[in-house]
Design an enzyme around this catalytic site. Structure first.
Site, PDB file in Angstrom:
ATOM      1  N   VAL A  99       0.814  -1.223   0.000  1.00  0.00           N
ATOM      2  CA  VAL A  99       0.000   0.000   0.000  1.00  0.00           C
ATOM      3  C   VAL A  99       0.843   1.266   0.000  1.00  0.00           C
ATOM      4  O   VAL A  99       0.322   2.364  -0.152  1.00  0.00           O
ATOM      5  CB  VAL A  99      -0.975   0.047   1.208  1.00  0.00           C
ATOM      6  CG1 VAL A  99      -2.031  -1.021   1.096  1.00  0.00           C
ATOM      7  CG2 VAL A  99      -0.223  -0.056   2.535  1.00  0.00           C
ATOM      8  N   VAL A 130       5.281  -0.569   2.664  1.00  0.00           N
ATOM      9  CA  VAL A 130       4.241  -0.850   3.652  1.00  0.00           C
ATOM     10  C   VAL A 130       3.205  -1.751   2.988  1.00  0.00           C
ATOM     11  O   VAL A 130       2.750  -1.468   1.878  1.00  0.00           O
ATOM     12  CB  VAL A 130       3.595   0.445   4.181  1.00  0.00           C
ATOM     13  CG1 VAL A 130       2.500   0.128   5.183  1.00  0.00           C
ATOM     14  CG2 VAL A 130       4.659   1.333   4.829  1.00  0.00           C
ATOM     15  N   ASP A 177      10.350  14.174  11.784  1.00  0.00           N
ATOM     16  CA  ASP A 177      10.037  13.982  10.351  1.00  0.00           C
ATOM     17  C   ASP A 177       8.532  14.107  10.147  1.00  0.00           C
ATOM     18  O   ASP A 177       7.918  13.315   9.430  1.00  0.00           O
ATOM     19  CB  ASP A 177      10.568  12.628   9.869  1.00  0.00           C
ATOM     20  CG  ASP A 177      10.634  12.540   8.341  1.00  0.00           C
ATOM     21  OD1 ASP A 177      10.551  13.606   7.681  1.00  0.00           O
ATOM     22  OD2 ASP A 177      10.760  11.425   7.808  1.00  0.00           O
TER      23      ASP A 177
HETATM   24  P1  ADP Z   1       8.600   5.408   5.394  1.00  0.00           P
HETATM   25  O1  ADP Z   1       9.437   5.364   6.602  1.00  0.00           O
HETATM   26  O2  ADP Z   1       9.105   4.487   4.329  1.00  0.00           O
HETATM   27  O3  ADP Z   1       8.284   6.799   4.949  1.00  0.00           O
HETATM   28  P2  ADP Z   1       5.934   5.309   6.459  1.00  0.00           P
HETATM   29  O4  ADP Z   1       5.669   4.671   7.780  1.00  0.00           O
HETATM   30  O5  ADP Z   1       5.982   6.788   6.460  1.00  0.00           O
HETATM   31  O6  ADP Z   1       7.259   4.716   5.830  1.00  0.00           O
HETATM   32  O7  ADP Z   1       4.865   4.783   5.417  1.00  0.00           O
HETATM   33  C1  ADP Z   1       4.955   4.990   4.026  1.00  0.00           C
HETATM   34  C2  ADP Z   1       3.558   5.067   3.416  1.00  0.00           C
HETATM   35  O8  ADP Z   1       2.861   3.833   3.597  1.00  0.00           O
HETATM   36  C3  ADP Z   1       2.686   6.122   4.078  1.00  0.00           C
HETATM   37  O9  ADP Z   1       2.858   7.387   3.494  1.00  0.00           O
HETATM   38  C4  ADP Z   1       1.286   5.560   3.848  1.00  0.00           C
HETATM   39  O10 ADP Z   1       0.820   5.886   2.546  1.00  0.00           O
HETATM   40  C5  ADP Z   1       1.485   4.061   3.919  1.00  0.00           C
HETATM   41  N1  ADP Z   1       1.230   3.549   5.292  1.00  0.00           N
HETATM   42  C6  ADP Z   1       2.106   3.530   6.289  1.00  0.00           C
HETATM   43  N2  ADP Z   1       1.581   3.007   7.411  1.00  0.00           N
HETATM   44  C7  ADP Z   1       0.318   2.689   7.113  1.00  0.00           C
HETATM   45  C8  ADP Z   1      -0.751   2.119   7.860  1.00  0.00           C
HETATM   46  N3  ADP Z   1      -0.595   1.798   9.149  1.00  0.00           N
HETATM   47  N4  ADP Z   1      -1.916   1.937   7.258  1.00  0.00           N
HETATM   48  C9  ADP Z   1      -2.059   2.281   5.960  1.00  0.00           C
HETATM   49  N5  ADP Z   1      -1.101   2.829   5.197  1.00  0.00           N
HETATM   50  C10 ADP Z   1       0.092   3.039   5.748  1.00  0.00           C
HETATM   51 MG    MG Z   2       7.594   8.034   6.211  1.00  0.00          MG
END
Ligand code: ADP
Ligand code: MG
Length: 498
Positions: free
Chosen positions: A203, A211, A325
């Site tokens: 997703v 993710v 961040d």
């Molecule tokens: P990164 O550290 O790679 O930036 P993130 O935790 O910010 O990872 O997540 C990247 C993307 O994945 C988010 O911008 C969102 O679109 C999706 N995402 C992350 N966590 C979730 C979640 N718990 N449920 C649904 N989508 C998620």
């Molecule tokens: Mg992120």
């Protein structure tokens, strides 16, 4: 008479060499004037050595006549030996005074070098081995900190049995019996849950991994799979979620963390609640907001940020945490249209009571577009926790601006755009941002239409107060929360106030 004969013989013997010199001798010839066969003939053979600058020149050859040098002394630079038999100079050697030192110098220099290099090499190898050992120990400590000791491995089977069946994530997370010393599930339960998850679809792709939506006993979960180069973010998030009581409506709910080794590569998973709307960034792309939902989103974010920023004392307490961040991609939208803050991979912790500041050791840096001026001009005080909170506030102001632009007022709304979209390129460099934010001291343009709505005007005022160049002049998260709560209350009960 006999004595006379003996004396004569003795003299004859003594003078024998001189007599030989009378004839022609063959000698070894080794110098530039020698003929090709390297043999010469003369009255006597000689060897000589002399030094010119640093070079030692050896010669062997013949002399047509006696030379004083045959009997003369050796000097520092010159020496010669003579002999009077055929080829007698073949094995004749000569050493100049002081040359013995020189001739020994190269071997001794070699020895000296060996004496230095061999132990140095040994020390380097030893240091590398010690380093490797220490690194292994630290890694296994980290692993133990996060997952407990391997002695507990035996319990795995029992846990698998108890976790299966009717249990839901909700009652697993709320069950007092399973709650460990940190805020999450005990480590073995985390591992067991992780290994019962099936991945369904990807997703999101962040800078540092993917993710996935996965399912655990039919329930959706989000699985963040870290790329191995972002190991430190996984470790940081896992550490923070496991050491700190972070259960809050507006912080992404943590379920489990797991590290597995497959085909000699390490897989790092972080399992959290799944939110189908995805990030606030995704949500704002296609969802125009009314003022109420704008305020709801904003208030929920600041509530999450206050919970992070505040230190809670006591046994159920938590250190203060700065996110570092914060941005719309790291905020998720829940089904109830409130937000929760995600991605704690860069967070720093501070405890006033036990006087520690833990900034971790993650080489990752925040997102350039959201960096505060003091981060861009590298003036931030890294030893002062407050500075990190102040950079979160700068970023919060930008998120507020993103939300406000998508809020319909009098039927007008703007398209989604990221902060500074009209001032920097799509993937701005550090210097692009520095020029706009520090040199030109620009802030995003606040659309005029916001001022035609009381709530949005109040939000515009908050934004500006998040964007002071001076970090200490900015609002605190708590101050913003109070203002937004007040706005929400007056918004919910307009009739009572009018
Ligand atoms: P990164 O550290 O790679 O930036 P993130 O935790 O910010 O990872 O997540 C990247 C993307 O994945 C988010 O911008 C969102 O679109 C999706 N995402 C992350 N966590 C979730 C979640 N718990 N449920 C649904 N989508 C998620
Ligand atoms: Mg992120």
């Amino acid at each position: 008479m006999l004595q006379g004969v003996i004396a004569g013989l003795f003299l004859a013997l003594l003078s024998l060499p001189r007599n030989i010199t009378a004839g022609n001798l063959t000698c070894v010839c080794e110098h530039t004037d020698c003929e090709k066969n390297l043999i010469c003939s003369g009255k006597l053979c000689f060897v000589s050595r002399h030094q010119e600058d640093r070079e030692i020149i050896h010669k062997k050859g013949c002399l047509k006549a006696d030379s004083e040098l045959c009997w003369g002394s050796f000097t520092e630079k010159y020496g010669m030996k003579c002999c009077w038999s055929n080829m007698c100079n073949r094995n004749l050697a000569i050493q100049l005074p002081g040359e013995s030192n020189q001739s020994e110098e190269s071997p001794s220099l070699k020895n000296l070098l060996l004496m230095i290099l061999v132990p140095l090499f040994a020390i380097l190898v030893l240091a590398a081995l010690v380093g490797l050992f220490v690194w292994k120990v630290v890694q296994s400590r980290q692993r133990q900190m996060l997952f407990g000791s391997d002695e507990l491995e035996d319990m795995d089977f029992m846990l698998k049995a108890s976790i299966a069946g009717d249990s839901t994530l909700e009652n697993l997370l709320n069950d007092d019996c399973t709650t460990g010393s940190g805020s999450g599930l005990p480590f073995l339960v985390q591992r067991t849950v992780a290994r019962q998850i099936s991945l369904v679809e990807c997703v999101g792709k962040g800078r540092y991994g993917e993710v996935w939506r996965g399912t655990w006993h039919g329930e959706n979960v989000a699985v963040k799979i870290f790329s191995s180069r972002d190991e430190q973010s996984w470790f940081r998030e896992t550490e923070i979620y496991n050491t700190v009581l972070l259960r809050h409506d507006n912080i992404l709910g943590f379920i489990a963390s797991d590290m597995t080794s497959r085909n000699s590569s390490t897989q790092l998973w972080l399992i959290t609640h799944y939110h189908e709307h995805g990030s606030l960034y995704d949500y704002l792309q296609c969802t125009p907001l009314d003022v109420e939902s704008c305020l709801r989103l904003a208030t929920s974010i600041i509530c999450g940020l206050v919970h992070l920023h505040v230190e809670i004392f006591g046994t159920q307490g938590k250190p203060a945490i700065a996110h570092r961040d914060l941005k719309s991609r790291n905020i998720l939208v829940k089904n109830n249209k409130q937000c929760c803050i995600a991605d704690l991979g860069l967070a720093v912790m501070h405890s006033q009571s036990s006087d520690y500041l833990d900034i971790g050791n993650n080489p990752r840096v925040g997102t350039k577009r959201y960096m505060a001026p003091e981060v861009l001009d590298e003036q931030i005080r890294m030893d002062c926790f407050e500075s990190f909170k102040q950079t979160d506030i700068w970023a919060f102001g930008l998120v507020l601006w993103e939300i406000a632009r998508r809020t319909v007022i009098n039927g007008i709304v703007e398209d989604y755009k990221p902060p500074f979209f009209d001032m920097v390129p799509i993937d701005p460099s550090f210097d692009d941002m520095k020029k706009v934010v520090c040199v030109d001291q620009q802030t995003p343009t606040i659309p005029n239409r916001l001022y035609s709505d009381l709530t949005l005007s109040a939000l515009a005022k908050i934004m500006k107060e998040c964007w002071f160049q001076s970090p200490t002049a900015r609002l605190t998260a708590l101050r913003i929360k109070k203002t937004l709560k007040k706005l929400s209350n007056s918004f919910n009960k307009p009739k009572q106030h009018s």
